[in-house]
Scaffold this active site. Structure first.
Site, PDB file in Angstrom:
ATOM      1  CD  GLU A  42      -4.083  -2.266   7.028  1.00 42.01           C
ATOM      2  OE1 GLU A  42      -2.761  -3.049   6.649  1.00 42.01           O
ATOM      3  OE2 GLU A  42      -4.465  -1.362   6.696  1.00 42.01           O
ATOM      4  CG  ASN A  48      -1.829   1.369   1.341  1.00 45.00           C
ATOM      5  OD1 ASN A  48      -1.659   2.140   1.040  1.00 45.00           O
ATOM      6  ND2 ASN A  48      -1.984   1.470   2.598  1.00 45.00           N
ATOM      7  CD  GLU A  75      -2.961   6.067   6.711  1.00 47.78           C
ATOM      8  OE1 GLU A  75      -2.700   5.318   5.247  1.00 47.78           O
ATOM      9  OE2 GLU A  75      -2.235   4.916   7.457  1.00 47.78           O
ATOM     10  CB  SER A 114       4.588  -1.687  12.074  1.00 47.61           C
ATOM     11  OG  SER A 114       4.205  -0.862  12.624  1.00 47.61           O
ATOM     12  N   GLY A 152       2.235   2.264  10.600  1.00 46.98           N
ATOM     13  CA  GLY A 152       3.592   3.104  10.431  1.00 46.98           C
ATOM     14  C   GLY A 152       3.197   3.421  12.073  1.00 46.98           C
ATOM     15  CG  HIS A 167      -6.388   1.950   5.209  1.00 46.78           C
ATOM     16  ND1 HIS A 167      -5.619   3.295   6.142  1.00 46.78           N
ATOM     17  CD2 HIS A 167      -4.886   0.769   4.729  1.00 46.78           C
ATOM     18  CE1 HIS A 167      -4.650   2.313   6.453  1.00 46.78           C
ATOM     19  NE2 HIS A 167      -4.479   1.460   5.687  1.00 46.78           N
ATOM     20  CE  LYS A 197      -0.307   3.211   4.596  1.00 51.11           C
ATOM     21  NZ  LYS A 197      -0.341   3.543   5.776  1.00 51.11           N
TER      22      LYS A 197
END
Ligand code: PGA
Length: 257
Positions: A174, A13, A104, A219, A180, A102, A15
Site C-alpha cells: 500500500e 478495510n 495509518e 484507491s 485515500g 497499516h 477503518k
C-alpha cells in the site's frame, strides 16, 4: 514447474466507520452480493465493536463464505495492557484475519516494524492469518527509496516466522501516497513492487513465494481493479473507501476476480 494458482483475495478495510447496525447491514449486503461467486476470497474488516456481530451474521447464514478481519491487535495474549485487544480474543469472536502494520497505524499511532513483527507472530499463534501492510511514502518514492523501504518493512515483519506460518500470511503493498487520495499506483508501479516482494520472499523461501498472495491497496475502485489484477503478481486488493458501500465493493470484487 508452473506457479501455484493464487486465488484472488479482496478485503474491505472499513477503518473507523460504522455503527453496529450499519456494520451488520453492510456485511450482509456484501455477503449477498458475492454469494454466487466462486474462486475468490472476500473478507470484511469492521471496527472492533462490530466484529462479533458481523462474524455471527456471516457464519450463521448459509450463503457464501465471507471472512472477517480485525484492523489491529496487540502482541501479548493477556495482561495489564489497557485498551488493547489480543489476537486470541479476535479469534474467539470469529475473526480469521488481522490487518497489521497499516500505514495509518504506522504514521498516526507510531507503530514500528518490530511491533508489526510481534503482532504477526501473536496472530499466527492465535490461528489468525495476518495481512501485513508495507509501503513507501511519497517522499521515499521521490527519493528512489521505494524498494529499500518495502524490503525493510517486509523483512522486519516476517522475521522469525517459520515457513509454515509464512504460508498463512498475506502481504499488502500500500503506497502511502495512494491511500485515500484517489491517486492509484499505475498497474506497472504496483507490479514492480509486487514482483520485488515476491522475489525477496523467494530468496528466503523458494518453495513458497509463488503461492503467497500479495494484495495491492490504495484507491482501488471498481474501474481500476481489472487493470491492477491483470498484473501477474497482483493477487487481490485491500480496499478502503470503495468498501464502505456494498454496491461498489461487490462490483469491485466481480471486476477483479
Ligand atoms: P483506500 O484505502 O482504498 O481508501 O485508498 C486503502 C487502505 O487504507 O487499506
Amino acid at each position: 514447474m508452473s506457479p501455484a494458482p493464487r486465488r484472488p483475495f479482496f478485503c474491505g478495510n472499513w477503518k473507523l466507520n460504522g455503527s453496529l447496525a450499519e456494520s451488520v447491514a453492510l456485511a450482509t449486503d456484501v455477503r449477498n452480493g458475492v454469494a454466487t461467486l466462486r474462486g475468490v476470497d472476500v473478507v470484511v474488516a469492521p471496527s472492533f465493536t462490530a466484529l462479533h456481530a458481523v462474524a455471527k451474521r456471516l457464519e450463521s447464514e448459509s450463503a457464501g463464505p465471507v471472512g472477517v478481519a480485525a484492523q489491529n491487535c496487540h502482541w501479548e495474549d493477556k495482561g495489564a495492557f489497557t485498551g488493547e485487544v489480543s489476537a486470541s480474543q479476535l479469534a474467539d469472536v470469529g475473526c480469521k484475519y488481522v490487518i497489521l502494520g497499516h500505514s495509518e497505524r504506522r504514521q498516526l499511532f507510531g507503530e514500528l516494524d518490530a511491533g508489526v513483527n510481534l503482532k504477526a507472530r501473536a496472530a499466527l499463534r492465535a490461528g489468525l492469518a495476518p495481512i501485513i501492510c508495507v509501503g513507501e511514502t511519497l517522499a521515499e518514492r521521490d527519493a528512489g527509496e521505494t524498494l529499500g523501504r518495502v524490503q525493510a518493512q517486509l523483512e522486519a515483519a516476517v522475521a522469525d516466522v517459520s515457513e509454515a506460518d509464512l504460508a498463512r500470511c498475506l502481504i499488502a503493498y500500500e503506497p502511502v501516497w495512494a491511500i485515500g487520495t484517489g491517486r492509484t499506483a499505475t498497474p506497472g508501479q504496483a507490479q514492480e513492487v509486487h514482483a520485488f516482494i515476491r522475489a525477496r520472499l523467494a530468496a528466503r523461501h523458494p518453495g513458497l513465494a509463488a503461492s503467497l498472495r500479495i494484495l495491492y491497496g490504495g484507491s482501488v475502485k471498481p474501474d481500476n481493479v481489472r487493470a491492477l489484477m491483470a498484473e501477474v503478481d497482483v493477487d487481490g486488493g485491500l480496499v478502503g473507501g470503495a468498501s464502505l458501500k456494498a454496491e461498489s465493493f461487490v462490483r469491485m470484487v466481480k471486476e477483479g476476480s
